[in-house]
Design a protein around this motif. Structure first.
Motif, PDB file in Angstrom:
ATOM      1  N   GLN A  80      -0.457  11.420   3.654  1.00 34.27           N
ATOM      2  CA  GLN A  80      -0.315  11.980   4.999  1.00 34.27           C
ATOM      3  C   GLN A  80      -0.671  13.817   3.695  1.00 34.27           C
ATOM      4  OE1 GLN A  80       1.572  11.813   8.441  1.00 34.27           O
ATOM      5  NE2 GLN A  80      -0.261  12.176  10.061  1.00 34.27           N
ATOM      6  N   GLN A 103      -6.608  -0.776   5.673  1.00 34.76           N
ATOM      7  CA  GLN A 103      -7.290  -0.074   6.760  1.00 34.76           C
ATOM      8  C   GLN A 103      -7.712   1.054   6.286  1.00 34.76           C
ATOM      9  OE1 GLN A 103      -4.395   0.315  10.267  1.00 34.76           O
ATOM     10  NE2 GLN A 103      -4.207  -2.299   9.444  1.00 34.76           N
ATOM     11  N   PHE A 123       3.331   7.252   3.233  1.00 42.33           N
ATOM     12  CA  PHE A 123       4.175   6.546   3.801  1.00 42.33           C
ATOM     13  C   PHE A 123       3.780   4.901   2.541  1.00 42.33           C
ATOM     14  CE2 PHE A 123       4.778   8.172   7.883  1.00 42.33           C
ATOM     15  CZ  PHE A 123       4.264   8.829   8.173  1.00 42.33           C
ATOM     16  N   TYR A 167       0.375   5.235   1.213  1.00 40.64           N
ATOM     17  CA  TYR A 167      -0.637   5.759   1.953  1.00 40.64           C
ATOM     18  C   TYR A 167      -0.037   7.375   1.574  1.00 40.64           C
ATOM     19  CZ  TYR A 167      -4.047   2.687   4.217  1.00 40.64           C
ATOM     20  OH  TYR A 167      -4.323   1.899   4.050  1.00 40.64           O
ATOM     21  N   ALA A 202      -6.140  -6.539   3.770  1.00 38.45           N
ATOM     22  CA  ALA A 202      -5.103  -5.684   4.958  1.00 38.45           C
ATOM     23  C   ALA A 202      -5.607  -3.953   4.728  1.00 38.45           C
ATOM     24  CB  ALA A 202      -3.800  -5.664   4.669  1.00 38.45           C
ATOM     25  N   GLY A 259       7.844   6.604  12.019  1.00 35.31           N
ATOM     26  CA  GLY A 259       6.100   6.456  11.732  1.00 35.31           C
ATOM     27  C   GLY A 259       5.789   5.944  12.470  1.00 35.31           C
ATOM     28  N   TYR A 296      -7.642  -0.227  15.116  1.00 39.17           N
ATOM     29  CA  TYR A 296      -6.283  -0.305  15.341  1.00 39.17           C
ATOM     30  C   TYR A 296      -6.431   0.991  16.088  1.00 39.17           C
ATOM     31  CZ  TYR A 296      -6.314  -4.130  11.668  1.00 39.17           C
ATOM     32  OH  TYR A 296      -6.758  -5.135  11.085  1.00 39.17           O
ATOM     33  N   ASN A 348       1.294  -5.596   4.649  1.00 38.93           N
ATOM     34  CA  ASN A 348       0.239  -6.780   4.779  1.00 38.93           C
ATOM     35  C   ASN A 348       1.326  -7.351   6.482  1.00 38.93           C
ATOM     36  OD1 ASN A 348       1.063  -8.049   3.302  1.00 38.93           O
ATOM     37  ND2 ASN A 348      -0.116  -9.591   3.590  1.00 38.93           N
ATOM     38  N   PHE A 396       0.995  -1.338  -0.055  1.00 37.15           N
ATOM     39  CA  PHE A 396       0.265   0.281   0.038  1.00 37.15           C
ATOM     40  C   PHE A 396       0.913   1.224   0.015  1.00 37.15           C
ATOM     41  CE2 PHE A 396      -3.620  -2.382   0.987  1.00 37.15           C
ATOM     42  CZ  PHE A 396      -3.160  -3.448   1.856  1.00 37.15           C
ATOM     43  N   PHE A 454      -3.016   7.745  16.189  1.00 40.79           N
ATOM     44  CA  PHE A 454      -4.024   7.245  14.710  1.00 40.79           C
ATOM     45  C   PHE A 454      -5.262   6.211  15.040  1.00 40.79           C
ATOM     46  CE2 PHE A 454      -3.912  10.549  12.175  1.00 40.79           C
ATOM     47  CZ  PHE A 454      -2.772  11.097  11.885  1.00 40.79           C
ATOM     48  N   PHE A 504       4.570   0.005   8.400  1.00 42.02           N
ATOM     49  CA  PHE A 504       5.328   1.235   7.539  1.00 42.02           C
ATOM     50  C   PHE A 504       6.287   1.241   7.766  1.00 42.02           C
ATOM     51  CE2 PHE A 504       0.599   2.926   7.096  1.00 42.02           C
ATOM     52  CZ  PHE A 504      -0.321   2.207   8.052  1.00 42.02           C
ATOM     53  N   GLY A 505       6.868   2.271   7.204  1.00 40.95           N
ATOM     54  CA  GLY A 505       7.745   2.594   6.917  1.00 40.95           C
ATOM     55  C   GLY A 505       7.638   3.399   7.272  1.00 40.95           C
ATOM     56  N   LEU A 506       8.783   4.933   7.346  1.00 38.15           N
ATOM     57  CA  LEU A 506       9.026   5.909   8.085  1.00 38.15           C
ATOM     58  C   LEU A 506       8.750   6.774   7.486  1.00 38.15           C
ATOM     59  CD1 LEU A 506      12.490   5.174   9.849  1.00 38.15           C
ATOM     60  CD2 LEU A 506       9.812   4.932  10.984  1.00 38.15           C
ATOM     61  N   LEU A 532      -5.480   6.247   1.096  1.00 33.17           N
ATOM     62  CA  LEU A 532      -4.864   5.636   0.921  1.00 33.17           C
ATOM     63  C   LEU A 532      -4.773   5.999  -0.618  1.00 33.17           C
ATOM     64  CD1 LEU A 532      -4.514   2.452   0.194  1.00 33.17           C
ATOM     65  CD2 LEU A 532      -6.340   1.815  -0.596  1.00 33.17           C
ATOM     66  N   ARG A 574      -1.826  17.829   9.295  1.00 29.25           N
ATOM     67  CA  ARG A 574      -2.478  18.033  10.633  1.00 29.25           C
ATOM     68  C   ARG A 574      -3.627  17.106   9.596  1.00 29.25           C
ATOM     69  NH1 ARG A 574      -1.784  20.906  15.061  1.00 29.25           N
ATOM     70  NH2 ARG A 574       0.172  21.979  14.445  1.00 29.25           N
ATOM     71  N   GLN A 575      -3.637  16.082   9.108  1.00 29.65           N
ATOM     72  CA  GLN A 575      -4.804  15.279   8.323  1.00 29.65           C
ATOM     73  C   GLN A 575      -4.737  13.438   8.670  1.00 29.65           C
ATOM     74  OE1 GLN A 575      -6.761  15.731   4.980  1.00 29.65           O
ATOM     75  NE2 GLN A 575      -6.052  17.425   4.781  1.00 29.65           N
ATOM     76  N   GLY A 576      -5.318  12.905   8.958  1.00 28.18           N
ATOM     77  CA  GLY A 576      -4.882  11.111   8.687  1.00 28.18           C
ATOM     78  C   GLY A 576      -4.501  11.335   7.487  1.00 28.18           C
ATOM     79  N   LEU A 577      -3.930   9.395   7.428  1.00 26.29           N
ATOM     80  CA  LEU A 577      -4.033   8.775   6.073  1.00 26.29           C
ATOM     81  C   LEU A 577      -5.012   8.109   5.328  1.00 26.29           C
ATOM     82  CD1 LEU A 577      -1.524   8.431   8.609  1.00 26.29           C
ATOM     83  CD2 LEU A 577      -0.778   6.398   6.676  1.00 26.29           C
ATOM     84  N   GLY A 592      -2.827  -6.989  10.412  1.00 25.44           N
ATOM     85  CA  GLY A 592      -2.546  -5.524  10.045  1.00 25.44           C
ATOM     86  C   GLY A 592      -1.435  -4.766   8.943  1.00 25.44           C
ATOM     87  N   LEU A 593      -0.996  -3.842   9.213  1.00 25.32           N
ATOM     88  CA  LEU A 593       0.010  -2.698   8.468  1.00 25.32           C
ATOM     89  C   LEU A 593       1.670  -3.104   9.381  1.00 25.32           C
ATOM     90  CD1 LEU A 593      -2.377  -0.704   6.402  1.00 25.32           C
ATOM     91  CD2 LEU A 593      -1.425  -2.830   5.948  1.00 25.32           C
ATOM     92  N   PHE A 651      -8.427   5.296   7.933  1.00 23.46           N
ATOM     93  CA  PHE A 651      -7.632   6.437   9.375  1.00 23.46           C
ATOM     94  C   PHE A 651      -8.962   7.324   9.496  1.00 23.46           C
ATOM     95  CE2 PHE A 651      -3.670   4.634  10.278  1.00 23.46           C
ATOM     96  CZ  PHE A 651      -3.430   3.646   9.087  1.00 23.46           C
ATOM     97  N   GLY A 652      -8.991   7.514  10.518  1.00 16.70           N
ATOM     98  CA  GLY A 652      -9.251   9.022  11.087  1.00 16.70           C
ATOM     99  C   GLY A 652      -8.519   9.276  10.875  1.00 16.70           C
ATOM    100  N   PRO A 653      -8.804  10.912  11.318  1.00 15.04           N
ATOM    101  CA  PRO A 653      -8.170  12.002  12.039  1.00 15.04           C
ATOM    102  C   PRO A 653      -7.190  12.519  12.578  1.00 15.04           C
ATOM    103  CG  PRO A 653     -10.063  12.332  12.578  1.00 15.04           C
ATOM    104  CD  PRO A 653     -10.325  11.595  12.289  1.00 15.04           C
TER     105      PRO A 653
END
Lengths: 112, 113
Positions: free
Chosen positions: A38, B102, A90, A36, B100, B42, B33, A94, A34, B90, A102-104, A46, A41-44, A99-100, B104-106
């Motif tokens: 960002q 996902q 990001f 993603y 898999a 991260g 999660y 899986n 995946f 988050f 993530f990279g940095l 896809l 000031r927001q979420g991630l 779940g997931l 996400f919320g804010p």
């Protein structure tokens, strides 16, 4: 154990130029991958996802990524960057039960 | 519209106090999660859940508890908050199975003084 490496912490690009963000993964078996994004000031959100099949996947806003099993890579590309692409990107793989992983992240700055 | 929402969006707490972060999802996903995001690290998984009544430890569970009272709600609890827990948190939801993906919320920005 699975892992994701994004070797570039920061990338600066001019508006209209092409962009490539690198992602290397470690995974036993066939991964689901995946990207993603960002925004500040927001979420991630896809961008795109790879499930086993065509190695080139198309995402939103002109992004695409190419899966390579031989190189253990899943690089993200965009032909022409817009100022609105200023964000953190990001890569994720899986993680069986959890779940997931993530990279940095890679912070992309776009300048006129 | 299906979504993941978090409350509060911002929180200032005192050291030693109790903090509860809430998450609600309307995606009808089984899995939920909690992650924290810190510069240089991260996203790191704190707790996750496979459904109502279930909670599991993620990669960094120390100092955190989780509660999943229903399909829609998943809370993260800091019983004794410490300054090292200052972070952005988050919540995410996802389908059970191997896809898999996902959602996400804010995020909640927590500052522990």
């Amino acid at each position: 154990a699975q892992s994701v490496t994004q070797p570039d912490a920061r990338v600066t690009v001019s508006e209209g130029a092409s962009l490539q963000l690198r992602c290397k993964y470690s995974y036993f078996g066939t991964p689901y991958l995946f990207w993603y994004v960002q925004y500040p000031r927001q979420g991630l959100q896809l961008l795109l996802k790879y499930y086993p099949g065509d190695p080139v996947v198309q995402g939103v806003n002109g992004f695409e990524a190419e899966f390579s099993k031989s190189n253990s890579s899943f690089h993200l590309r965009k032909a022409s960057v817009h100022w609105s692409d200023w964000a953190v990107y990001f890569c994720a793989v899986n993680n069986y039960a959890q779940g997931l992983t993530f990279g940095l992240g890679t912070r992309v700055s776009v300048f006129p | 519209e299906a979504a993941v929402t978090q409350s509060p969006r911002n929180k200032v707490a005192v050291t030693g106090g109790k903090v509860t972060l809430s998450c609600n999802q309307t995606n009808n996903h089984n899995n939920m999660y909690w992650y924290r995001q810190d510069t240089g690290h991260g996203l790191r998984l704190i707790h996750y859940s496979y459904g109502a009544g279930s909670t599991e430890k993620g990669d960094i569970p120390d100092g955190y508890k989780a509660s999943r009272p229903s399909q829609e709600n998943f809370s993260l609890i800091l019983e004794l908050a410490t300054p090292s827990q200052t972070s952005v948190y988050f919540c995410a939801s996802g389908d059970a199975g191997t896809t898999a993906e996902q959602f996400f919320g804010p995020g909640t920005r927590l500052t522990v003084l």
